[in-house]
Structures are given as C-alpha cells and as structure tokens.
Enzyme design. Sequence first.
Site, PDB file in Angstrom:
ATOM      1  CE  LYS A   1      -3.479  -2.797   0.072  1.00 18.24           C
ATOM      2  NZ  LYS A   1      -2.855  -4.093   0.383  1.00 18.24           N
TER       3      LYS A   1
HETATM    4  C1  PLP Z   1      -9.274  -3.474  -1.886  1.00 21.57           C
HETATM    5  C2  PLP Z   1      -8.698  -4.090  -0.642  1.00 21.57           C
HETATM    6  N1  PLP Z   1      -9.453  -4.183   0.453  1.00 21.57           N
HETATM    7  C3  PLP Z   1      -8.990  -4.710   1.602  1.00 21.57           C
HETATM    8  C4  PLP Z   1      -7.703  -5.198   1.680  1.00 21.57           C
HETATM    9  C5  PLP Z   1      -7.242  -5.828   2.941  1.00 21.57           C
HETATM   10  O1  PLP Z   1      -6.174  -5.172   3.546  1.00 21.57           O
HETATM   11  P1  PLP Z   1      -5.124  -5.992   4.464  1.00 21.57           P
HETATM   12  O2  PLP Z   1      -4.227  -6.748   3.561  1.00 21.57           O
HETATM   13  O3  PLP Z   1      -4.431  -4.912   5.223  1.00 21.57           O
HETATM   14  O4  PLP Z   1      -5.925  -6.883   5.347  1.00 21.57           O
HETATM   15  C6  PLP Z   1      -6.863  -5.121   0.561  1.00 21.57           C
HETATM   16  C7  PLP Z   1      -5.476  -5.638   0.638  1.00 21.57           C
HETATM   17  O5  PLP Z   1      -4.824  -5.872  -0.334  1.00 21.57           O
HETATM   18  C8  PLP Z   1      -7.373  -4.564  -0.634  1.00 21.57           C
HETATM   19  O6  PLP Z   1      -6.624  -4.498  -1.734  1.00 21.57           O
END
Ligand code: PLP
Length: 434
Positions: free
Chosen positions: A210
């Site tokens: 990210k």
């Molecule tokens: C669109 C989207 N939502 C939620 C998430 C979930 O985030 P995390 O990996 O921090 O749990 C991601 C992670 O890649 C994502 O791309």
Amino acid sequence: MRVEEGGRTGKTKSPGSPARTEPLPLEFPGAHWLDEEEVQAAARVLRARSPFRYYGPDMQDEVRSFEEEFARFVGARYALAVSSGTGALFTALSALEVGPGQEVIIPAYLWVSIASAVVCHGAIPVLADIDDTFCLDPADVERRITPRTRGIIMAHMSGAPGDVKAIQAIARRHGLFLLEDCAQCVGGSVDGQSVGTFGDVGIFSFQLNKNITAGEGGCLVTSDERLQERAVAWHDLGYCRDRAGRLLLEANGPHLWGRGYRMDELRAAVLRVQLRKLPLVTAAMRASKYRIRQALEALPGVGFRRILDPAGDTGAFLITVYPDAGRARAVQQALRAEGLVARPEGINNIVMADWGLHLYYNNLSLVEHAPLEPSGFPWSAPQNRGLARRYGKGACPRADDLFERSLLLAIPSCLRRKDEDEIIQAFERALARA
Ligand SMILES: Cc1ncc(COP(=O)(O)O)c(C=O)c1O
C-alpha cells in the site's frame, strides 16, 4: 530528459537490444520511502518499553496521535487504527450491524477480504459490475438493489478513485449505507475531497503493497459518533475505554463483542512518519504515471482506464486497455520481451485476467458458497433463503471483458527518468510489433 512530441523519448536503446535490461523496481510504494526516520520512531517506542496502545510503563501515545493525524489528513471527525485492512472491513460491518437477511453490494473487481467480511457477518454478497473506471458502475449498482439491500461496499481499486459521488447519491436515495474501501487508494481524492469521507465509513490498509506501510495495519474513518463508538468497542473487547485504558463497563456504554484488532504502538510510530511522507510518495508515482501515460496517449491502438480526477489519482498503477484479448496478450508478451518484467518478489506487467483474488470469479469460496460451519450458514440460514447468487464467471460481463483486454502496470514510487524513458520505449516498440 523531457518527453518530446509524439511520446518519443530523447535517448533510446538501439533496435536490437531490449528497452530494459534489468527488472522493474518492486512496486511496494511506502516501503521505498522507509528510512532512518521510521527506525528512530520504532526505537522510541521500544526504548520506552511501551508497545501496547492502551497502557504501559512510559506511554508514547503513538496510536492515538496517528488517529488524530489521519483523521485530520482525510478530513473525517474520527479515525480508528486497527491491525489490518481486513480487520477494518470486519470492524466496519460489525459497527454497521450487518447480519443475516441482508444483502450487501460488492464490486466485481475487489479483494477477497470484501466478500469474506460480508459472508462472515452472515449476510449475502451481491456482485455489481464495474465500468471503465474499473470501480463500481453506478447504473449496475442501481439494477442490483432489492428490498433486502442494506448497503454498498465501493472499492477504489488500483490507486485511483471510482465514481464515488454517483454511488453516494444512489446510497442516499435508497437509504443504504456506503462503505468505501480505500485500501488501494490511500491519499486519493475526488475534487479535493479525500476518499473514505463520501460514505458512512471508509477503510484503509497499510500492508506492504500500500501507499504507506508498517508491514501490516489498517484504519477506519467516520464522522458518525455512534458508528465510531461501536467500531471502537468491536475492534477491541466489546467495550470502550477511558483515556487511561480502563474498560468502561457502565450501563450506558456499548456492550458488544470484541474482535481483538487493536493497532500497536510500534506500527503507529512508523505510520506517523509514513503519513508525513504520503504526499511525496503519491506525487512521485503520479508524476511518473502521467509522464508515461501522456507519451502513450500519442500512440495508436492503446486506450486507458477512465480517471475521474487525475489530481486525486495516487498514481500507483497504469491500466492500459486494448481492443480485444488477443491484442492485450500480444502487447504484454512484447513488453516482457522489451524487459518490462518484475523481480521474483513482485508482480508487474500482467493481463488483468491473471490478477488472482482481485477478480470475483477466482474467489472459489464465493463461487462455491463455502459455509462458515457444517449447517451451511450463512447461505442456508432461513433469513437468507433464496438470496444466494451465482458468483462464477459471467455474473459481471463488463468486468470479464475488461479483465481480458487490459494490462496492469505498477508504477513504483522510486522510478527515475531513465526508468520512465525505458517503459515508454518498451510500449512504443511493443505496440508497433504486437
Ligand atoms: C481493496 C482491498 N481491500 C482490503 C484489503 C485488505 O487489507 P489488508 O491486507 O491490510 O488486510 C486489501 C489488501 O490488499 C485490498 O486491496
């Protein structure tokens, strides 16, 4: 070196050799900017021997400070830091009281956590198609609304916001909640307003891929006091706390269930530094992306994802679109031959149909209606009778088509002009050859 007329770069490789001879830098945007400042921030927490957010021998208040700074950054009343973006999604749906008998609209281009959060709350996900923004298509969202629809999860995918104002208007008109998933668009905005503040709740991720990162981490933002109070309780132990970290067990506070998604002081300390760098990270990606895109716009046979507001695009990805699947595949192969390849640890220059769990039909748990327990819940729950949909390929034809004929290029936040020139030259040659 400046881009000259027609997208030609001043200096080019000789015709026989590929445009690039070394793999592209890895895509992880925030990670390229980690340096001694983050090291010092983490060390400060460790020296104070206080890595827990609610109490410790020498509290540094890193999580609370991060929440205040992040809320200010996006322009929301409240921010709640949590352990991951997935944790933020679960916390948000719990705060919104999502449960059996409800349908929640989710996009065809998504991350698996979105479907998972809906199903794990006992509700039924309903897919809606995307449009040329690669985010929710407002017209299709409107078509998928039924008397059981409780809300809409909109994901701002691949670094750029979708048509959130249109989705916001639909949600308001139908009395639905709007949850904006900004995991892939941290720092993005539309007409100067930050993503995550158009709906009832916004969620963000700080995982390694990210725009800012502490390896893992997430945040939820809202301007609704009741939602914030419920989210605070859900993300912890089911109750709120006072400033000294003591649980508030009084009758008038929330008595819920806790999920244990707390953020820790170490990661918050790192994220506070990363947040200060976020405008620099996105400015770097945006400058590289639009320099490359401007050069490619002059070339025949290539189209682009529709970007509603380039100033609010974080620049993390360039999506190019081709007339058909065969041509997209041929251009991708030609780009590979020109050296547009990722290091083994990363992913770059792919046909979007190969983008794994970002595509609804690759989520086998969803396609196969995987239950949470042997009774078949939530699909089999009486309140959900008749609500389950088909989630296999074909459910969202526009997305199916776009995935097949689009290429995804990650724009690393550390590209040099030479890298940009080589990417442009690779496209010039690949488009001419494919
Ligand atoms: C669109 C989207 N939502 C939620 C998430 C979930 O985030 P995390 O990996 O921090 O749990 C991601 C992670 O890649 C994502 O791309």
